[in-house]
Design an enzyme around this catalytic site. Structure first.
Site, mmCIF file in Angstrom:
data_model
loop_
_atom_site.group_PDB
_atom_site.id
_atom_site.type_symbol
_atom_site.label_atom_id
_atom_site.label_comp_id
_atom_site.label_asym_id
_atom_site.label_seq_id
_atom_site.Cartn_x
_atom_site.Cartn_y
_atom_site.Cartn_z
ATOM 1 N N ALA A 290 -0.347 40.928 -46.791
ATOM 2 C CA ALA A 290 0.361 40.420 -47.967
ATOM 3 C C ALA A 290 -0.593 39.524 -48.744
ATOM 4 C CB ALA A 290 1.604 39.649 -47.552
ATOM 5 N N LYS B 244 1.129 30.013 -47.762
ATOM 6 C CA LYS B 244 -0.279 29.600 -47.905
ATOM 7 C C LYS B 244 -0.608 29.328 -49.367
ATOM 8 C CE LYS B 244 -1.961 32.131 -43.863
ATOM 9 N NZ LYS B 244 -2.772 33.282 -43.385
ATOM 10 N N ALA C 205 -3.681 35.115 -48.589
ATOM 11 C CA ALA C 205 -3.295 36.380 -47.972
ATOM 12 C C ALA C 205 -3.001 36.164 -46.497
ATOM 13 C CB ALA C 205 -4.414 37.412 -48.136
ATOM 14 N N ASP C 206 -2.307 37.122 -45.930
ATOM 15 C CA ASP C 206 -2.048 37.111 -44.493
ATOM 16 C C ASP C 206 -2.080 38.550 -44.004
ATOM 17 O OD1 ASP C 206 -1.126 35.361 -42.138
ATOM 18 O OD2 ASP C 206 0.212 37.088 -42.050
ATOM 19 N N THR C 207 -2.668 38.740 -42.833
ATOM 20 C CA THR C 207 -2.704 40.054 -42.205
ATOM 21 C C THR C 207 -2.001 39.960 -40.871
ATOM 22 O OG1 THR C 207 -4.772 40.616 -43.305
ATOM 23 C CG2 THR C 207 -4.195 41.918 -41.376
#
Length: 192
Positions: free
Chosen positions: A104, A52, A67-69
């Site tokens: 992250a 991303k 970010a990624d969850t």
């Protein structure tokens, strides 16, 4: 220098505002979020955040924050449910069990990339069918990894977490603050 948030998540904007950070622009990344064959949750989440950050257009001196969850039940990745039936299935699978929420964060400035991931252990109480149906009826499950958001009505379903609350919401503030400072973005400026 501009700060570009590579996410459409209002929760991430709200969390950044808690530490006085307001992005100059919001440019959600458009990437394929399909896990690779046999990809484990933590590497998947970190890969998504980095992809991303790289996918967002920015000037050489600009900072892109992405970010990624990901919710992980064992080795299984529970992404954003496609519909209410899948969200029900996720909740039923997590009922009475611990799972991990991995968030992250990736920052890109020019060709340089900084990243961190945070793993939080979460226990969901044993859910009755009425509780599952009631939560699904709120619509709060939509667009959320694992089919729930701890900061909303699902908070009543989570009696315990071990780790970062803000990471479960979608952006670990301590780690994000450190990454921003490493990239040269001023946090805690005096006189502001």
């Amino acid at each position: 220098m501009q700060l570009i948030l590579g996410s459409a998540s209002p929760r991430r904007r709200d969390l950044l505002a808690q530490i006085g950070v307001v992005p100059d622009d919001i440019r959600p990344a458009d990437i394929d979020e399909t896990p690779q064959s046999r990809e484990l949750p933590r590497p998947y989440c970190l890969r998504m955040a980095c992809e991303k950050a790289r996918a967002v257009a920015a000037g050489e001196g600009d900072i892109v924050l992405a970010a990624d969850t990901t919710v992980a039940l064992g080795r299984r990745i529970l992404g954003k449910p496609e519909d209410a039936a899948q969200a029900r299935g996720f909740l039923a699978a997590m009922s009475g069990r611990r799972h991990r929420v991995i968030t992250a964060v990736a920052l890109r400035k020019g060709a340089r990339l900084w990243h961190r991931d945070v793993v939080t252990s979460v226990r969901m109480k044993s859910l009755s069918q009425d509780e599952i149906d009631g939560y699904i009826a709120t619509g709060d499950w939509q667009g959320k990894a694992g089919g729930y958001g701890i900061q909303g009505p699902a908070g009543a379903l989570i009696p315990w977490i071990g780790g970062s609350f803000t990471a479960v919401v979608g952006l670990p503030l301590a780690e994000t603050s450190a990454l921003l400072q490493a990239a040269g973005y001023p946090i805690w400026k005096s006189g502001t």
